[in-house]
Design a protein around this motif. Structure first.
Motif, PDB file in Angstrom:
ATOM      1  N   ALA A  26       0.798  -1.269   0.167  1.00  0.00           N
ATOM      2  CA  ALA A  26      -0.051  -0.122   0.239  1.00  0.00           C
ATOM      3  C   ALA A  26       0.959   1.228  -0.005  1.00  0.00           C
ATOM      4  O   ALA A  26       1.894   1.385   0.769  1.00  0.00           O
ATOM      5  N   PHE A  77       1.114   5.383   0.151  1.00  0.00           N
ATOM      6  CA  PHE A  77       0.294   6.635   0.814  1.00  0.00           C
ATOM      7  C   PHE A  77       0.702   8.111   0.235  1.00  0.00           C
ATOM      8  O   PHE A  77       2.118   8.138   0.071  1.00  0.00           O
ATOM      9  N   SER A  84      -8.549   4.219   0.239  1.00  0.00           N
ATOM     10  CA  SER A  84      -8.704   4.944   1.120  1.00  0.00           C
ATOM     11  C   SER A  84      -9.888   5.605   1.039  1.00  0.00           C
ATOM     12  O   SER A  84     -10.792   5.391  -0.041  1.00  0.00           O
ATOM     13  N   GLU A 119      -4.386   6.361  -0.592  1.00  0.00           N
ATOM     14  CA  GLU A 119      -3.940   5.526  -0.425  1.00  0.00           C
ATOM     15  C   GLU A 119      -4.205   4.435  -1.714  1.00  0.00           C
ATOM     16  O   GLU A 119      -5.516   4.224  -2.089  1.00  0.00           O
TER      17      GLU A 119
END
Length: 249
Positions: A24, A26, A64, A72
């Motif tokens: 993942a 960010f 996200s 995300e």
């Protein structure tokens, strides 16, 4: 914040492992940037150290929720120039953002069960939907049927089990390439018999199918066997990179 041909610069914050071979990523979220759960964005590398015939941009579903501090995305880290460069991003390094795009969104009627038939990294748009439902305290029946090759291949698996324990959704995880046993676990591919055994309201469900093209075609056949109306089926193929259309998660 600089804007380049309608694309905005965002900065890399961090990355986390969410499954075997899956990370993942960010990024900062621009002021005023809004999107809906299920939508995707395009990310473009700035002056990458290497490139290939597929170019320097890819599209990714947002994992996200719109209220999250960061943007995300989750990515299968296959061996490509783009993903090598993405994996080597340093904190505060910039990348270009375009979007959001897409109309793969949850239906409005919260009385109708949403059934997510998902293959592997196809979980990404569904994560945003499920997280948002919990965040907004929206009471709606949801069932996730997740198919992965191995247990370790399943992205966000511990979080998905937490969502199930918190009664946000029901969960069935089927594994194709290794023998498994346990609660919420099955072995094999998603089938009409499997769905009939685990769903009591098939006629009124809205089905969301997400995964590679072969999986999507197989699920279409399964839903035909169950005589599900095409009006109750939404599909999203993760077929690899196609400008503004495909997926490379």
């Amino acid at each position: 914040m600089m804007v380049v041909m309608d694309k905005q610069t965002i900065t890399f914050v961090k990355k986390e492992r969410v499954a075997d071979g899956t990370m993942a990523f960010f990024f900062t979220k621009p002021d005023g940037f809004t999107y809906k759960p299920g939508q995707y964005i395009e990310l473009t590398l700035i002056n990458p150290k290497e490139t290939d015939d597929e170019g320097d941009a890819r599209v990714f579903s947002l994992v996200s929720t719109p209220k999250h501090e960061y943007l995300e995305v989750a990515i299968r880290m296959r061996d490509s120039a783009f993903k090598r460069c993405l994996g080597n991003l340093k904190e505060s390094e910039e990348i270009l953002l375009d979007g959001p795009f897409g109309a793969f969104l949850l239906h409005q009627d919260t009385n109708k069960r949403a059934v997510f038939l998902v293959g592997g990294i196809g979980i990404t748009p569904i994560m945003s939907m499920v997280r948002s439902a919990e965040e907004e305290k929206i009471k709606r029946p949801m069932t996730l049927v997740l198919s992965t090759r191995t247990l370790g291949d399943a992205p966000f698996l511990s979080e998905l089990h937490e969502k199930k324990e918190n009664k946000i959704m029901d969960l069935l995880h089927t594994v194709t390439n290794e023998e498994v046993s346990g609660q919420d676990l099955e072995h094999g591919y998603i089938s009409s018999d499997m769905l009939k055994k685990n769903l009591t309201d098939i006629d009124t469900c809205i089905f969301y199918v997400v995964g590679p093209p072969a999986m999507v075609r197989a699920m279409n056949k399964v839903l035909e066997e169950l005589e599900v109306s095409p009006d109750n089926i939404k599909m999203e193929e993760f077929a690899g990179y196609e400008k503004e259309k495909g997926r490379t998660e």
